[in-house]
Design a protein around this motif. Sequence first.
Motif, PDB file in Angstrom:
ATOM      1  N   THR A 157       0.857  -1.190   0.000  1.00  0.00           N
ATOM      2  CA  THR A 157       0.000   0.000   0.000  1.00  0.00           C
ATOM      3  C   THR A 157       0.891   1.237   0.000  1.00  0.00           C
ATOM      4  OG1 THR A 157      -0.122   0.313   2.403  1.00  0.00           O
ATOM      5  CG2 THR A 157      -1.687  -1.248   1.424  1.00  0.00           C
ATOM      6  N   ALA A 158       0.283   2.392  -0.222  1.00  0.00           N
ATOM      7  CA  ALA A 158       1.030   3.645  -0.220  1.00  0.00           C
ATOM      8  C   ALA A 158       1.677   3.908   1.140  1.00  0.00           C
ATOM      9  CB  ALA A 158       0.109   4.801  -0.602  1.00  0.00           C
ATOM     10  N   LYS A 159       1.059   3.452   2.218  1.00  0.00           N
ATOM     11  CA  LYS A 159       1.632   3.665   3.551  1.00  0.00           C
ATOM     12  C   LYS A 159       3.016   3.040   3.682  1.00  0.00           C
ATOM     13  CE  LYS A 159      -2.578   4.126   6.327  1.00  0.00           C
ATOM     14  NZ  LYS A 159      -2.240   5.442   6.910  1.00  0.00           N
ATOM     15  N   ASP A 160       3.252   1.980   2.924  1.00  0.00           N
ATOM     16  CA  ASP A 160       4.522   1.262   3.024  1.00  0.00           C
ATOM     17  C   ASP A 160       5.672   1.993   2.349  1.00  0.00           C
ATOM     18  OD1 ASP A 160       3.234  -0.878   4.346  1.00  0.00           O
ATOM     19  OD2 ASP A 160       2.625  -1.739   2.422  1.00  0.00           O
ATOM     20  N   LEU A 161       5.395   3.141   1.726  1.00  0.00           N
ATOM     21  CA  LEU A 161       6.446   3.887   1.030  1.00  0.00           C
ATOM     22  C   LEU A 161       7.262   4.779   1.968  1.00  0.00           C
ATOM     23  CD1 LEU A 161       4.469   4.952  -2.162  1.00  0.00           C
ATOM     24  CD2 LEU A 161       6.133   3.107  -1.957  1.00  0.00           C
ATOM     25  N   ASP A 218      18.016  -3.634  -7.629  1.00  0.00           N
ATOM     26  CA  ASP A 218      17.812  -3.264  -6.220  1.00  0.00           C
ATOM     27  C   ASP A 218      18.427  -1.916  -5.852  1.00  0.00           C
ATOM     28  OD1 ASP A 218      16.335  -5.603  -5.543  1.00  0.00           O
ATOM     29  OD2 ASP A 218      18.210  -6.731  -5.441  1.00  0.00           O
ATOM     30  N   GLN A 219      18.554  -1.024  -6.842  1.00  0.00           N
ATOM     31  CA  GLN A 219      18.996   0.335  -6.537  1.00  0.00           C
ATOM     32  C   GLN A 219      17.902   1.106  -5.803  1.00  0.00           C
ATOM     33  OE1 GLN A 219      20.730   2.416  -9.986  1.00  0.00           O
ATOM     34  NE2 GLN A 219      20.844   0.435 -11.014  1.00  0.00           N
ATOM     35  N   VAL A 220      16.655   0.708  -6.043  1.00  0.00           N
ATOM     36  CA  VAL A 220      15.504   1.374  -5.438  1.00  0.00           C
ATOM     37  C   VAL A 220      14.523   0.327  -4.932  1.00  0.00           C
ATOM     38  CG1 VAL A 220      15.722   3.428  -6.896  1.00  0.00           C
ATOM     39  CG2 VAL A 220      14.299   1.515  -7.662  1.00  0.00           C
ATOM     40  N   ASP A 221      13.595   0.786  -4.096  1.00  0.00           N
ATOM     41  CA  ASP A 221      12.573  -0.121  -3.570  1.00  0.00           C
ATOM     42  C   ASP A 221      11.378  -0.245  -4.511  1.00  0.00           C
ATOM     43  OD1 ASP A 221      13.805  -0.598  -0.906  1.00  0.00           O
ATOM     44  OD2 ASP A 221      13.485   1.565  -0.697  1.00  0.00           O
ATOM     45  N   ALA A 222      11.162   0.776  -5.327  1.00  0.00           N
ATOM     46  CA  ALA A 222      10.014   0.783  -6.231  1.00  0.00           C
ATOM     47  C   ALA A 222      10.278   1.764  -7.359  1.00  0.00           C
ATOM     48  CB  ALA A 222       8.738   1.163  -5.481  1.00  0.00           C
ATOM     49  N   ILE A 223       9.478   1.676  -8.413  1.00  0.00           N
ATOM     50  CA  ILE A 223       9.545   2.644  -9.505  1.00  0.00           C
ATOM     51  C   ILE A 223       8.164   3.246  -9.698  1.00  0.00           C
ATOM     52  CG2 ILE A 223      11.498   1.578 -10.690  1.00  0.00           C
ATOM     53  CD1 ILE A 223       9.542   0.212 -12.595  1.00  0.00           C
ATOM     54  N   PHE A 224       8.130   4.527 -10.070  1.00  0.00           N
ATOM     55  CA  PHE A 224       6.873   5.243 -10.260  1.00  0.00           C
ATOM     56  C   PHE A 224       6.872   5.850 -11.652  1.00  0.00           C
ATOM     57  CE2 PHE A 224       4.243   9.204  -9.498  1.00  0.00           C
ATOM     58  CZ  PHE A 224       3.029   8.530  -9.440  1.00  0.00           C
ATOM     59  N   GLY A 225       5.788   5.619 -12.396  1.00  0.00           N
ATOM     60  CA  GLY A 225       5.709   6.117 -13.769  1.00  0.00           C
ATOM     61  C   GLY A 225       5.744   4.995 -14.780  1.00  0.00           C
ATOM     62  N   ARG A 249       4.146  13.417  -3.569  1.00  0.00           N
ATOM     63  CA  ARG A 249       3.828  14.128  -2.332  1.00  0.00           C
ATOM     64  C   ARG A 249       2.342  13.973  -2.000  1.00  0.00           C
ATOM     65  NH1 ARG A 249       7.798  17.153  -0.257  1.00  0.00           N
ATOM     66  NH2 ARG A 249       6.303  18.066   1.209  1.00  0.00           N
ATOM     67  N   PHE A 250       1.498  14.070  -3.017  1.00  0.00           N
ATOM     68  CA  PHE A 250       0.058  13.892  -2.817  1.00  0.00           C
ATOM     69  C   PHE A 250      -0.238  12.485  -2.305  1.00  0.00           C
ATOM     70  CE2 PHE A 250      -4.012  12.368  -4.453  1.00  0.00           C
ATOM     71  CZ  PHE A 250      -4.888  13.334  -3.988  1.00  0.00           C
ATOM     72  N   ILE A 251       0.402  11.486  -2.912  1.00  0.00           N
ATOM     73  CA  ILE A 251       0.206  10.085  -2.500  1.00  0.00           C
ATOM     74  C   ILE A 251       0.581   9.903  -1.033  1.00  0.00           C
ATOM     75  CG2 ILE A 251       1.094   7.728  -2.817  1.00  0.00           C
ATOM     76  CD1 ILE A 251       1.418   8.527  -5.849  1.00  0.00           C
ATOM     77  N   ALA A 252       1.740  10.454  -0.660  1.00  0.00           N
ATOM     78  CA  ALA A 252       2.222  10.303   0.710  1.00  0.00           C
ATOM     79  C   ALA A 252       1.282  10.987   1.706  1.00  0.00           C
ATOM     80  CB  ALA A 252       3.629  10.867   0.826  1.00  0.00           C
ATOM     81  N   GLU A 253       0.887  12.213   1.396  1.00  0.00           N
ATOM     82  CA  GLU A 253       0.026  12.951   2.314  1.00  0.00           C
ATOM     83  C   GLU A 253      -1.325  12.268   2.466  1.00  0.00           C
ATOM     84  OE1 GLU A 253       0.067  16.774   0.514  1.00  0.00           O
ATOM     85  OE2 GLU A 253       2.044  17.325   1.322  1.00  0.00           O
ATOM     86  N   LYS A 254      -1.854  11.747   1.359  1.00  0.00           N
ATOM     87  CA  LYS A 254      -3.137  11.052   1.419  1.00  0.00           C
ATOM     88  C   LYS A 254      -3.028   9.770   2.243  1.00  0.00           C
ATOM     89  CE  LYS A 254      -6.996   9.768  -1.610  1.00  0.00           C
ATOM     90  NZ  LYS A 254      -7.920  10.771  -1.061  1.00  0.00           N
ATOM     91  N   ALA A 255      -1.842   9.147   2.208  1.00  0.00           N
ATOM     92  CA  ALA A 255      -1.624   7.912   2.969  1.00  0.00           C
ATOM     93  C   ALA A 255      -1.240   8.187   4.419  1.00  0.00           C
ATOM     94  CB  ALA A 255      -0.535   7.080   2.298  1.00  0.00           C
ATOM     95  N   GLY A 256      -1.042   9.473   4.761  1.00  0.00           N
ATOM     96  CA  GLY A 256      -0.712   9.831   6.126  1.00  0.00           C
ATOM     97  C   GLY A 256       0.737   9.630   6.496  1.00  0.00           C
ATOM     98  N   ILE A 257       1.647   9.695   5.514  1.00  0.00           N
ATOM     99  CA  ILE A 257       3.074   9.555   5.785  1.00  0.00           C
ATOM    100  C   ILE A 257       3.808  10.825   5.360  1.00  0.00           C
ATOM    101  CG2 ILE A 257       3.036   7.037   5.590  1.00  0.00           C
ATOM    102  CD1 ILE A 257       4.193   7.291   2.801  1.00  0.00           C
TER     103      ILE A 257
END
Length: 356
Positions: A136-140, A187-194, A158-166
């Motif tokens: 979930t977004a909270k896990d970011l 494994d350079q990153v935990d996730a990719i966005f886009g 930033r919107f995703i994080a704020e909506k998830a409460g982080i």
Amino acid sequence: MTTRFTTSASAVLVAACTALSACSTDGDSASSGDGAGTDQVSVLLDWNPNPDHLAMYTADHTGAYADHGVDPEFIVPGNTADAAKEVSLGHADLAVSYETDTILAAAQGLDVVSVGALIPTPLNSLITKKSSGITTAKDLAGRKVAGSGVPSQEPSMRFIAEKAGIDPDSIEMPNVQQNLNQALLSDQVDAIFGAYPNIEGVELAEQTEITVLSAGDLGLPDSAELVLIANPTRLTQDADYAQRVRGFLAGTADGQTTALGDSATAVDALTPQTEGAYDPALLKKMVDATVDILRRGGSGSGAAAGAASADFGVQDPATWSAYADWMRKNGLLDAAAGQDAGIDGASVTTNDYLPK
């Protein structure tokens, strides 16, 4: 909005394309002969040919465009930001763009309007390995999430994080450009966005177990991922141009109908256009994934789920208006940057040129 970054082959292609005239793609289709009895229409793509374009290439392959009196020339851009400018200046009849970019372009005073949704639902996704534990977004929180450098990605995160409460500042977001898949696999990153589930998601799933969080899962508003844009002044003042746009949209609608009913035809249409970019077996899976997305439709298009074939291209002005409001609230429309922050998204979309 996502700029397409796919394979190393696409990077080579774009490097070679320094001018629009240098990069047209002519398919081996029934409509790509001498064009007798048809009107030429120039169509600037958003990136190199890929499964997101299956409705257009299926239409070209089957002769649907010729049936509607047009002979399209598909042009690969040297810069993915060219679309709105080239259409506004009249250098291209139509272009494939994004809902976000279309609203931004209109806010900057460019003469563009979306005349149809090519992919009526968001594709922009967050993809991670299952082993990351991100579901979930909270896990970011405290994670490293790679982006491709598109300006809208950081405010969206930033919107995703704020909506998830982080805390948004707890998320590190390096720009890896076209190397999204490589960054995740190494494994350079935990996730990719886009990334898109029907393209990068298919490629990654062949190499590791993944979790895909859609725009909806992340709390982002609905929008059309890919749209076809035209010049509204030309549409009202040039009857021949308006007719060519109508013919192109009608042919594309027929192409989508064919692809939804027979994905093998879409694969045949895209195979010569994507040679060297995608493994043939993966291309089939990508096409099937794209067909599934189109069958589901999307509220951003105004089409009911499952009715995408009958309602090709239809857009909901209210959804565009709401999306522009979201952009404004999240810093994507900024009057200080020479944009009209008060623009209404509904004013840059029309269904008037779609087949009845």
